[in-house]
Design an enzyme around this catalytic site. Sequence first.
Site, PDB file in Angstrom:
ATOM      1  N   GLY A  71     -16.875   1.506   7.934  1.00  0.00           N
ATOM      2  CA  GLY A  71     -17.948   1.179   7.006  1.00  0.00           C
ATOM      3  C   GLY A  71     -18.457  -0.245   7.172  1.00  0.00           C
ATOM      4  O   GLY A  71     -19.669  -0.491   7.123  1.00  0.00           O
ATOM      5  N   THR A  72     -17.562  -1.191   7.370  1.00  0.00           N
ATOM      6  CA  THR A  72     -17.970  -2.595   7.462  1.00  0.00           C
ATOM      7  C   THR A  72     -18.886  -2.810   8.658  1.00  0.00           C
ATOM      8  O   THR A  72     -19.951  -3.423   8.543  1.00  0.00           O
ATOM      9  CB  THR A  72     -16.719  -3.500   7.566  1.00  0.00           C
ATOM     10  OG1 THR A  72     -15.920  -3.274   6.406  1.00  0.00           O
ATOM     11  CG2 THR A  72     -17.099  -4.959   7.659  1.00  0.00           C
ATOM     12  N   GLN A 179     -18.398   5.711  -0.014  1.00  0.00           N
ATOM     13  CA  GLN A 179     -17.591   6.322  -1.084  1.00  0.00           C
ATOM     14  C   GLN A 179     -18.001   7.754  -1.393  1.00  0.00           C
ATOM     15  O   GLN A 179     -17.342   8.424  -2.177  1.00  0.00           O
ATOM     16  CB  GLN A 179     -17.684   5.478  -2.368  1.00  0.00           C
ATOM     17  CG  GLN A 179     -16.924   4.161  -2.284  1.00  0.00           C
ATOM     18  CD  GLN A 179     -15.401   4.332  -2.249  1.00  0.00           C
ATOM     19  OE1 GLN A 179     -14.852   5.324  -2.717  1.00  0.00           O
ATOM     20  NE2 GLN A 179     -14.709   3.366  -1.678  1.00  0.00           N
ATOM     21  N   SER A 199     -17.437   6.089   6.551  1.00  0.00           N
ATOM     22  CA  SER A 199     -16.113   5.626   6.980  1.00  0.00           C
ATOM     23  C   SER A 199     -15.094   6.762   6.824  1.00  0.00           C
ATOM     24  O   SER A 199     -14.945   7.319   5.732  1.00  0.00           O
ATOM     25  CB  SER A 199     -15.704   4.429   6.115  1.00  0.00           C
ATOM     26  OG  SER A 199     -14.410   4.015   6.464  1.00  0.00           O
ATOM     27  N   HIS A 201     -11.774   6.910   6.846  1.00  0.00           N
ATOM     28  CA  HIS A 201     -10.500   6.811   6.110  1.00  0.00           C
ATOM     29  C   HIS A 201     -10.648   7.034   4.607  1.00  0.00           C
ATOM     30  O   HIS A 201      -9.661   7.081   3.878  1.00  0.00           O
ATOM     31  CB  HIS A 201      -9.781   5.487   6.414  1.00  0.00           C
ATOM     32  CG  HIS A 201     -10.367   4.269   5.767  1.00  0.00           C
ATOM     33  ND1 HIS A 201      -9.822   3.700   4.636  1.00  0.00           N
ATOM     34  CD2 HIS A 201     -11.417   3.485   6.090  1.00  0.00           C
ATOM     35  CE1 HIS A 201     -10.523   2.614   4.315  1.00  0.00           C
ATOM     36  NE2 HIS A 201     -11.500   2.469   5.179  1.00  0.00           N
ATOM     37  N   THR A 237     -15.221   0.945  24.911  1.00  0.00           N
ATOM     38  CA  THR A 237     -14.568   2.238  25.121  1.00  0.00           C
ATOM     39  C   THR A 237     -14.355   2.920  23.777  1.00  0.00           C
ATOM     40  O   THR A 237     -13.883   2.297  22.830  1.00  0.00           O
ATOM     41  CB  THR A 237     -13.221   2.040  25.845  1.00  0.00           C
ATOM     42  OG1 THR A 237     -13.499   1.408  27.084  1.00  0.00           O
ATOM     43  CG2 THR A 237     -12.509   3.361  26.081  1.00  0.00           C
ATOM     44  N   CYS A 325     -10.767  -5.271  -1.334  1.00  0.00           N
ATOM     45  CA  CYS A 325     -11.041  -6.530  -0.654  1.00  0.00           C
ATOM     46  C   CYS A 325     -10.940  -7.720  -1.590  1.00  0.00           C
ATOM     47  O   CYS A 325     -10.766  -8.836  -1.155  1.00  0.00           O
ATOM     48  CB  CYS A 325     -12.420  -6.503  -0.038  1.00  0.00           C
ATOM     49  SG  CYS A 325     -12.675  -5.037   0.935  1.00  0.00           S
TER      50      CYS A 325
HETATM   51  N1  PLP Z   1     -18.677   0.132   1.708  1.00  0.00           N
HETATM   52  C1  PLP Z   1     -18.042   0.615   0.632  1.00  0.00           C
HETATM   53  C2  PLP Z   1     -18.829   1.109  -0.529  1.00  0.00           C
HETATM   54  C3  PLP Z   1     -16.634   0.667   0.617  1.00  0.00           C
HETATM   55  O1  PLP Z   1     -16.004   1.149  -0.461  1.00  0.00           O
HETATM   56  C4  PLP Z   1     -15.917   0.184   1.738  1.00  0.00           C
HETATM   57  C5  PLP Z   1     -14.443   0.168   1.730  1.00  0.00           C
HETATM   58  O2  PLP Z   1     -13.804   0.047   0.710  1.00  0.00           O
HETATM   59  C6  PLP Z   1     -16.646  -0.301   2.842  1.00  0.00           C
HETATM   60  C7  PLP Z   1     -18.022  -0.314   2.785  1.00  0.00           C
HETATM   61  C8  PLP Z   1     -15.940  -0.782   4.062  1.00  0.00           C
HETATM   62  O3  PLP Z   1     -15.472   0.316   4.823  1.00  0.00           O
HETATM   63  P1  PLP Z   1     -14.303   0.140   5.900  1.00  0.00           P
HETATM   64  O4  PLP Z   1     -13.029   0.003   5.133  1.00  0.00           O
HETATM   65  O5  PLP Z   1     -14.360   1.408   6.697  1.00  0.00           O
HETATM   66  O6  PLP Z   1     -14.649  -1.050   6.723  1.00  0.00           O
END
Ligand code: PLP
Length: 390
Positions: A71-72, A179, A199, A201, A237, A325
């Site tokens: 996600g990031t 989410q 994302s 996970h 890769t 975070c």
């Molecule tokens: N965006 C949202 C709304 C999230 O809840 C999160 C993770 O908690 C992220 C982005 C970041 O995703 P990732 O953990 O895959 O980097």
Amino acid sequence: MKKIYMDYAATTPTHPDVLKETEPYFREKFGNPSSVHSFGRTNREEVEKAREQVALAIGAETEEVVFTSGGTESDNYALIGVAFKKRDKGNHIITSPIEHHAVLETCKFLEKQGFKITYLPVDKDGLVDPEDIKKAITDQTILVSIMHANNEIGTIEPITEIGELLNEREIYFHVDAVQTVGILDVRVDELQADLVSISAHKFYGPKGIGGLYIRKGTELEVLIHGGHQEKERRAGTENVPGIIGFGKAMEIASGEKAEYREKLLLLRQKLITGILESVDNVYLNGHPQKRLPNNINFGFEFIEGESLFLNLDSQGIACSSGSACTSDTAEPSHVLLAIGVPTVLARGSLRFSIGRWTTEEDVDYLLSILPDAVRRLRDLSPLARQSTGS
Ligand code: PLP
């Protein structure tokens, strides 16, 4: 000691079928998809099959899905990619103050590069008003980025309405759906989005793998340079086991979503009602109806969320005192402050997020522990003594 996991919004355990599917790619199926020999060719085909699984689940074309590290990275790619590509057209981006740090910190970075960011107001439940977006648009606006649902308070944003109003304009629309994919029906055409972050996970796939949906024709500057992978859109890769697991997790989620949501809604209701009935001076953060079926977030008056979090942890219950975070910082949540929760109450808030392996017994266990834990902490709290005059 009984161990209860109520932090599914932070991450989920990998589904056993996902694990099984990925394992050969750590062993005999180790080929690099860019290699032209049979080891490589097989894995190239498997990666493309996984891309199809992801695309199918969100109603996209296969080539509109780019694999990322999660996600990031997807959020960074969407925002920086558009900003750098569209710099000549304008320098204005619209977002909300309750986005994940992956969006907000990227916005800060872009501000340093000369971009102007408008942070829209949100109401007390965390909802963005599409009318405010209309008012904020200028001839310099190149991108609007609004999350599908908030990771802390679970509020679901009016994404389709926003997408519709942007449709007529030459402004890209990015949706952080980290989410919601795997829980809600996320279809890119319904959202009317040009870019969507995913994302794996968060829905029982592996960590460190995700995707960015890029609508055909959407122009983005490439961020990661090197080889020709991902049709020149993201070098490096491929994380083959991750990609295979992502595809499988997506396939499982698509097949079970409706049933899954129903189960979550029942447990969520039980937990919310149970807390409201057994603990006084508590406030549900986030929208009461327009919220993720797995999200419960309460403010507990007169106590520190951190103390309650530690108390519950010592009794085997894992939850969150902020987003994953921010939970290692003492700062109150930026989301709660943005929706107008007073700082003291924001510090006294906890998120419980449930999932596939949460049971009624888990909820009962939490409800058997929480009221006492709150009472004991309030007995020790100077905040509580001040309010009762004792
Ligand atoms: N965006 C949202 C709304 C999230 O809840 C999160 C993770 O908690 C992220 C982005 C970041 O995703 P990732 O953990 O895959 O980097």
